[in-house]
Design an enzyme around this catalytic site. Sequence first.
Site, PDB file in Angstrom:
ATOM      1  N   HIS A 145       1.110  -0.924  -0.009  1.00 27.98           N
ATOM      2  CA  HIS A 145      -0.336  -0.169  -0.164  1.00 27.98           C
ATOM      3  C   HIS A 145       0.748   1.013   0.276  1.00 27.98           C
ATOM      4  CE1 HIS A 145      -0.155  -0.759   4.782  1.00 27.98           C
ATOM      5  NE2 HIS A 145       1.001  -0.062   4.687  1.00 27.98           N
ATOM      6  N   HIS A 156      -1.248   5.384   9.321  1.00 30.22           N
ATOM      7  CA  HIS A 156       0.497   5.464   9.867  1.00 30.22           C
ATOM      8  C   HIS A 156       0.521   6.994   9.793  1.00 30.22           C
ATOM      9  CE1 HIS A 156       0.257   2.882   5.946  1.00 30.22           C
ATOM     10  NE2 HIS A 156       1.109   2.314   6.134  1.00 30.22           N
ATOM     11  N   HIS A 191      10.555  -3.950   2.911  1.00 34.74           N
ATOM     12  CA  HIS A 191      11.058  -1.677   2.622  1.00 34.74           C
ATOM     13  C   HIS A 191      11.521  -1.415   4.265  1.00 34.74           C
ATOM     14  CE1 HIS A 191       6.834  -1.807   4.059  1.00 34.74           C
ATOM     15  NE2 HIS A 191       6.757  -0.279   4.082  1.00 34.74           N
ATOM     16  N   GLU A 198       4.905  -5.317   8.458  1.00 37.57           N
ATOM     17  CA  GLU A 198       3.597  -4.984   8.167  1.00 37.57           C
ATOM     18  C   GLU A 198       2.923  -5.869   7.111  1.00 37.57           C
ATOM     19  OE1 GLU A 198       3.530  -0.140   6.385  1.00 37.57           O
ATOM     20  OE2 GLU A 198       3.247  -1.774   5.279  1.00 37.57           O
TER      21      GLU A 198
END
Lengths: 284, 138
Positions: A12, A59, A193, A240
């Site tokens: 996302h 976030h 990431h 995540e």
Amino acid sequence: MARITASVYSSHIPAVGAAFDLGKTHEPYWQKVFSGYDFSKQWENEQKPDVIFLVYNDHATAFSLSMIPTFAIMTGPEFMPADEGYGRRPVPPVIGHPELASHIASEVIQKDFDLTIVNEIDVDHGLTVPMTCMFGKVDAWPCKVIPFAVNVVQHPVPSGARCFALGQAIRAAIESYPEDLNVQVWGTGGMSHQLQGPRAGLINREWDNDFLDRLIDDPAGLSKMPNIDYVREAGSEGIELVMWLIARGAMADTRGGPKPKVAHRFYHVPASNTAVGHLILENA
Amino acid sequence: MSLDKEFKEIPGTIIFDAEQSRKGYWLNQFCMSLMKAANRERFKANERAYLDEWKMTEDQKQAVMARDLNAMMALGGNIYFLSKIGATDGKSFQQMAGSMTGMSEEAYRDMMINGGRSIEGNRRIGEHGDAQRPNKDK
């Protein structure tokens, strides 16, 4: 009765949403990312889900440090795309399904998953970017969405095993809802990431693809992987990926049903700082 | 039970746990305030005066004014919160992440296009990967 027909997994990445909103999808850099969703848009056209149960994380948008719910289910009727500092994304409001969401909350809380219940919240890129990837440019989203937020910002975050078990409880709750609804469960975020420190830019292609293999073939085994492995191998923000196990736990084979069919699988590096992963599993 | 110490043994990485969260509480909440356009304007007009409205340490304020993301992280900042400062400055997430690596913007972008930073040598402190250099801000 409501039935879960498929689960969808997708990164996302906010820059993907920005590229879409700014009309850059045909630039070579972004075309490689969006091409991974060409099949998916066609597939969604044919599937016509009524409701998506969409697992994502906020976030530092709606939840700051003043409130950090580990698991939060959104039972409200409508959710606006958030202004994350660049203005609201030009995408439609998200229409909830308060009745089904409340039913799920009620069922899983009684099975000892202590959810936080949220009625008013703006939803950030964690939710709207996968919607854009799967449905493209629309005036209104073609189905209702139940947002479900997981804390993956402040450690400790929930384990893969807890997420997998929660997914199974959510599946049972959805399947006990009396209305005939076609429901998809989505898990979003990842893949590898890291957005911070001298290790920023970390990508672990081999680990990501092994994660996809195991998510398909051995989700129960995968769910036992400790959180430290996600952070070490897939980067600080790669954690995540525990959210994908909620969606995987909602598939029929976790209660002795047939294995799901892999309808689509895509992996690409990079989009901004991140490895893009995308998978569609259909219940047989 | 505190977090497994293995989390502290990952090079070039700060784990945002309860301790960091307490340390950085007002730094992060200041960042949240930048989601409102009016606050962004006030901050840009006089950074020092705006920062002085918050219960932040002097070190935290200095790190913000220097836009030193590694220092802000060490002082309890979390990247999703700190990114509001970058948004205020018109920076992308790639520019922000890259700025913490000591690489030029172009070199960082090229590294990503070529597959990103390798995990080899970057799993544990003491290995020999490219994320092992001492953090200049500590």
